[in-house]
Design an enzyme around this catalytic site. Structure first.
Site, PDB file in Angstrom:
ATOM      1  N   GLU A 293       3.011  -7.853   8.713  1.00 53.72           N
ATOM      2  CA  GLU A 293       2.803  -6.527   8.976  1.00 53.72           C
ATOM      3  C   GLU A 293       3.690  -5.723   8.067  1.00 53.72           C
ATOM      4  O   GLU A 293       3.534  -4.763   8.271  1.00 53.72           O
ATOM      5  CB  GLU A 293       2.976  -6.353  10.485  1.00 53.72           C
ATOM      6  CG  GLU A 293       1.528  -6.114  11.249  1.00 53.72           C
ATOM      7  CD  GLU A 293       0.677  -7.396  11.215  1.00 53.72           C
ATOM      8  OE1 GLU A 293      -0.443  -7.467  10.381  1.00 53.72           O
ATOM      9  OE2 GLU A 293       1.349  -8.464  11.615  1.00 53.72           O
TER      10      GLU A 293
ATOM     11  N   ARG B   1      -2.345  -9.030 -20.540  1.00 53.35           N
ATOM     12  CA  ARG B   1      -3.251  -8.813 -21.712  1.00 53.35           C
ATOM     13  C   ARG B   1      -2.673  -7.565 -22.711  1.00 53.35           C
ATOM     14  O   ARG B   1      -3.475  -7.300 -23.636  1.00 53.35           O
ATOM     15  CB  ARG B   1      -4.839  -8.382 -21.088  1.00 53.35           C
ATOM     16  CG  ARG B   1      -4.849  -7.444 -20.276  1.00 53.35           C
ATOM     17  CD  ARG B   1      -6.264  -7.346 -19.559  1.00 53.35           C
ATOM     18  NE  ARG B   1      -7.326  -7.320 -20.635  1.00 53.35           N
ATOM     19  CZ  ARG B   1      -7.576  -6.387 -21.512  1.00 53.35           C
ATOM     20  NH1 ARG B   1      -6.931  -5.173 -20.974  1.00 53.35           N
ATOM     21  NH2 ARG B   1      -8.573  -6.325 -22.067  1.00 53.35           N
TER      22      ARG B   1
ATOM     23  N   PRO C 120       0.923  -1.164  -0.120  1.00 52.25           N
ATOM     24  CA  PRO C 120      -0.221   0.227  -0.092  1.00 52.25           C
ATOM     25  C   PRO C 120       0.779   1.342   0.112  1.00 52.25           C
ATOM     26  O   PRO C 120       0.403   2.376  -0.254  1.00 52.25           O
ATOM     27  CB  PRO C 120      -0.968  -0.051   1.171  1.00 52.25           C
ATOM     28  CG  PRO C 120      -0.764  -1.244   1.659  1.00 52.25           C
ATOM     29  CD  PRO C 120       0.470  -2.184   1.324  1.00 52.25           C
TER      30      PRO C 120
ATOM     31  N   ASP D  73      -9.316  -0.248 -25.376  1.00 53.41           N
ATOM     32  CA  ASP D  73      -9.907  -0.617 -23.673  1.00 53.41           C
ATOM     33  C   ASP D  73     -10.216   0.831 -23.248  1.00 53.41           C
ATOM     34  O   ASP D  73      -9.476   1.741 -23.356  1.00 53.41           O
ATOM     35  CB  ASP D  73      -8.718  -1.231 -22.920  1.00 53.41           C
ATOM     36  CG  ASP D  73      -8.740  -2.661 -22.916  1.00 53.41           C
ATOM     37  OD1 ASP D  73      -9.968  -3.266 -23.388  1.00 53.41           O
ATOM     38  OD2 ASP D  73      -7.750  -3.325 -22.710  1.00 53.41           O
TER      39      ASP D  73
HETATM   40  C1  4FM Z   1       1.529  -5.962   1.548  1.00 49.85           C
HETATM   41  C2  4FM Z   1       0.528  -7.101   3.402  1.00 49.85           C
HETATM   42  C3  4FM Z   1       3.070  -6.482   2.492  1.00 49.85           C
HETATM   43  C4  4FM Z   1       1.612  -7.745   4.062  1.00 49.85           C
HETATM   44  C5  4FM Z   1       0.455  -6.303   2.362  1.00 49.85           C
HETATM   45  C6  4FM Z   1       2.766  -7.006   3.454  1.00 49.85           C
HETATM   46  C7  4FM Z   1      -1.361  -4.179  -1.392  1.00 49.85           C
HETATM   47  C8  4FM Z   1      -1.987  -3.125  -2.078  1.00 49.85           C
HETATM   48  C9  4FM Z   1      -1.687  -4.663   0.008  1.00 49.85           C
HETATM   49  C10 4FM Z   1      -0.785  -5.944   1.684  1.00 49.85           C
HETATM   50  N1  4FM Z   1      -0.329  -4.497  -2.164  1.00 49.85           N
HETATM   51  N2  4FM Z   1      -1.313  -2.871  -3.330  1.00 49.85           N
HETATM   52  N3  4FM Z   1      -3.131  -2.671  -1.748  1.00 49.85           N
HETATM   53  N4  4FM Z   1      -0.807  -5.569   0.502  1.00 49.85           N
HETATM   54  O1  4FM Z   1      -2.682  -4.207   0.664  1.00 49.85           O
HETATM   55  O2  4FM Z   1      -0.364  -3.784  -3.279  1.00 49.85           O
HETATM   56 CL1  4FM Z   1       4.164  -7.640   4.026  1.00 49.85          CL
END
Ligand code: 4FM
Length: 245
Positions: free
Chosen positions: A115, A153, A88, A168
């Protein structure tokens, strides 16, 4: 195109065996290989996570099993790969990013769990950090699959009709125009007559106007980013006028 995935749950990626990506994997237009950090754990308990320094809830993925897994994936890649971490905290992945990443021949995707991942591993081994949206998943696997699917794609030959990829939704920064198929009447609702007319110029104009209108209605943020031509501006004004009648 070659993807190396580093994940504690490689079995999740079986979802890609369905549909378009499944065909591409069978035809080897797409290659997907897995490295499980568990197989690179250093201790007899095969630990891949530990408690966060400084305290706090949850566990953190340890650097060394991930580093070894990434290095093994790098050694197996057919060309020097881009190493991508899904989180994220990454840059927001969109259709433009999908096109840019589709230019690469090899990509390693790191999917984390728990985490987080030890920051030093990210600093030392990751080229780019990408996010699929502002929400928290249980792990990076679903995000990695979203990225693989969106990139796949775009590779010539993977989607049967490449014209559909160029047309698209979002390729030109606009939402797609509404689509209709048989029958001509559905629960009292008809098809816009121009689509039945066979006048291809008029159909294209109607579709452009409808795309602009859909984007204005549903994603004004996209429209604000887009430079409209005189024709597009005129069509959008027509749409808005019709809409407000
Ligand atoms: C990422 C959990 C790394 C644990 C997550 C670790 C996410 C998103 C996401 C969760 N990834 N976009 N939104 N990953 O939530 O790409 Cl260690």
């Amino acid at each position: 195109m070659w993807f190396g995935v580093v994940s504690l749950f490689p079995e999740m990626f079986q979802a890609l065996n369905a549909g378009i990506t499944g065909r591409a994997l069978k035809d080897q237009l797409l290659q997907l290989n897995h490295w499980n950090p568990r197989d690179f754990a250093l201790d007899k308990h095969k630990s891949v996570d530990d408690r966060p320094y400084g305290g706090g809830p949850g566990m953190v993925m340890m650097a060394e099993p991930l580093r070894e897994a990434i290095h093994a994936a790098k050694s197996a890649a057919p060309t020097p790969p881009l190493v991508v971490y899904m989180s994220p905290q990454g840059k927001l992945f969109n259709q433009h990013a999908a096109h840019a990443l589709a230019e690469k021949q090899s990509i390693i995707l790191l999917s984390g769990r728990y985490e987080g991942v030890d920051e030093r591993l990210i600093q030392q081994e990751i080229d780019e950090e990408w996010s699929i949206g502002d929400y928290i998943l249980s792990g990076g696997e679903l995000a990695a699959m979203v990225v693989i699917d969106a990139i796949a794609r775009l590779i010539p030959g993977i989607v049967g009709d490449q014209d559909s990829v160029l047309l698209d939704s979002l390729s030109d920064g606009l939402l797609k125009y509404p689509q209709y198929t048989r029958p001509e009447q559905v629960n009292g609702a008809s098809v816009p007559p121009v689509l039945l007319s066979g006048h291809h110029r008029q159909i294209n104009t109607w579709r452009l106007k409808a795309s602009l209108g859909q984007t204005w209605l549903k994603r004004p943020d996209l429209l604000a980013k887009k430079q409209l031509s005189r024709e597009e501006l005129a069509l959008l004004n027509e749409f808005i006028e019709d809409f407000l009648q």
